[in-house]
Design an enzyme around this catalytic site. Sequence first.
Site, PDB file in Angstrom:
ATOM      1  N   VAL A  22      23.016 106.166 -10.884  1.00  0.00           N
ATOM      2  CA  VAL A  22      23.014 106.219  -9.418  1.00  0.00           C
ATOM      3  C   VAL A  22      22.171 107.405  -8.983  1.00  0.00           C
ATOM      4  O   VAL A  22      22.415 108.537  -9.411  1.00  0.00           O
ATOM      5  CB  VAL A  22      24.436 106.356  -8.842  1.00  0.00           C
ATOM      6  CG1 VAL A  22      24.378 106.511  -7.323  1.00  0.00           C
ATOM      7  CG2 VAL A  22      25.295 105.145  -9.215  1.00  0.00           C
ATOM      8  N   ALA A  73      22.130 112.930  -8.533  1.00  0.00           N
ATOM      9  CA  ALA A  73      22.140 111.703  -9.328  1.00  0.00           C
ATOM     10  C   ALA A  73      23.222 111.823 -10.398  1.00  0.00           C
ATOM     11  O   ALA A  73      23.785 112.891 -10.617  1.00  0.00           O
ATOM     12  CB  ALA A  73      20.781 111.465  -9.976  1.00  0.00           C
ATOM     13  N   LYS A  74      23.495 110.740 -11.079  1.00  0.00           N
ATOM     14  CA  LYS A  74      24.420 110.766 -12.209  1.00  0.00           C
ATOM     15  C   LYS A  74      24.221 109.536 -13.060  1.00  0.00           C
ATOM     16  O   LYS A  74      23.866 108.457 -12.554  1.00  0.00           O
ATOM     17  CB  LYS A  74      25.870 110.803 -11.730  1.00  0.00           C
ATOM     18  CG  LYS A  74      26.817 111.467 -12.730  1.00  0.00           C
ATOM     19  CD  LYS A  74      26.611 112.972 -12.745  1.00  0.00           C
ATOM     20  CE  LYS A  74      27.595 113.639 -13.686  1.00  0.00           C
ATOM     21  NZ  LYS A  74      27.476 115.115 -13.618  1.00  0.00           N
ATOM     22  N   GLY A  75      24.438 109.702 -14.370  1.00  0.00           N
ATOM     23  CA  GLY A  75      24.433 108.577 -15.295  1.00  0.00           C
ATOM     24  C   GLY A  75      25.767 108.483 -15.993  1.00  0.00           C
ATOM     25  O   GLY A  75      26.475 109.485 -16.148  1.00  0.00           O
ATOM     26  N   ASP A 110      27.089 116.037 -20.078  1.00  0.00           N
ATOM     27  CA  ASP A 110      28.250 115.963 -19.200  1.00  0.00           C
ATOM     28  C   ASP A 110      29.412 115.539 -20.091  1.00  0.00           C
ATOM     29  O   ASP A 110      29.306 115.596 -21.322  1.00  0.00           O
ATOM     30  CB  ASP A 110      28.000 114.977 -18.046  1.00  0.00           C
ATOM     31  CG  ASP A 110      29.002 115.134 -16.910  1.00  0.00           C
ATOM     32  OD1 ASP A 110      29.955 114.341 -16.849  1.00  0.00           O
ATOM     33  OD2 ASP A 110      28.851 116.061 -16.096  1.00  0.00           O
TER      34      ASP A 110
END
Length: 392
Positions: A22, A73-75, A110
């Site tokens: 995202v 953002a992030k995965g 993360d």
Amino acid sequence: MTAPLLSLTWTDHITGRQGFLVIDRLVRGVASGGLRMRRGCTPDEVAGLARGMTVKEALHYDPEARYVPLGGAKGGIDCDPRDPAAYGLLVRYLRAMRPYIEAFWTTGEDLGLTQDLVDRAAAEVGLVSSIQAVYPLLDDEAAARLRLADAFAVEVDGIGLGELVGGCGVAESALAALDRAGVPRAGTRVAVQGMGTMGGATARFLTRAGLTVVAVADVKGTIANPAGLDIDALLAARDAYGTVDRAALRPGDRELPGEAWLSVDAEVLVPAAVSYAVDTANQDRITARWIVEAANMPVVPEAEALLTARGVTVLPDVVVNSGTNAWWWWTLFGDIGADADEAFAYTRRSMRALTDLVLARAAADGSTPRAAAHAVAEDRLPLLAERFGSYR
């Protein structure tokens, strides 16, 4: 809340497991946000984390600094990181996401992943770096990359600077809140959920600041001692996943069930492991006065409302754990060098100032610290758009 700029779901052709990306917002054409791997990871979770990254970046906007915040953002990958198939899945995910990482998504470790593992997988799929999208924004790319590499090579008491600086920021946020409330550090008790990178470092810095860590929790359960735990010994006894070898426990240390950290006698709780750790079903067990969100989204909104109603202050993740991300960029852009003392001092100053700002805004608005943090970010996002243009 506006919809994210980009949201996608990837399905692995070998295992059928899914990964998500995202992009909440771009600033200067780039967004920043780590990659997590955990069983049960969902698109909504990743979207919430991406929005949180937008807020974290905006909260650290300083027009005078070399580091100018990026977008959020992030995965996420739906897989247990201990699964034998996890590394291959990570490689295939990064291969699928390579165009985004090359163009506008800077990522890193993360929950469930270490930076070493991300770097190894990124190299295997042909990426220059997991943060290469930011390189065109640097004044001197070679010098900046060397500075960051040197910073990651720094160790303090055998622990990497990159593992410590986030916990330094969490601890300073907690200390700023205690100092603002006039609470003495001596005698203040802390319980920490998670002994990985963030939780372990936070326990270390709080102990050195004079607080007493009376409980820590890992996947095996809770370790407690009302007289205080030997945090250095427990840190030395961790494995790569933050699990403490029980052989390191002292005679006064007790082993309790996993959720016992919630209800131990402590003034400060630090959830530093998984998201959604505190919910409406368990929040009533908490007697602490402060919850310091070292993890991302550990307190669900409905539980936070109940906690707030009975006088518990939740210091939000978007403030508390933002120092890790900021340290990367402070170092890369040249606001600080590859030096532990400089990094800790800069982190402490920045996190204390940010925490004080948010708590003052909450007091002035009659709101929660989380609402105040989002209000500060919303004030700053238009300034970023005005200076660098809007991608929305």
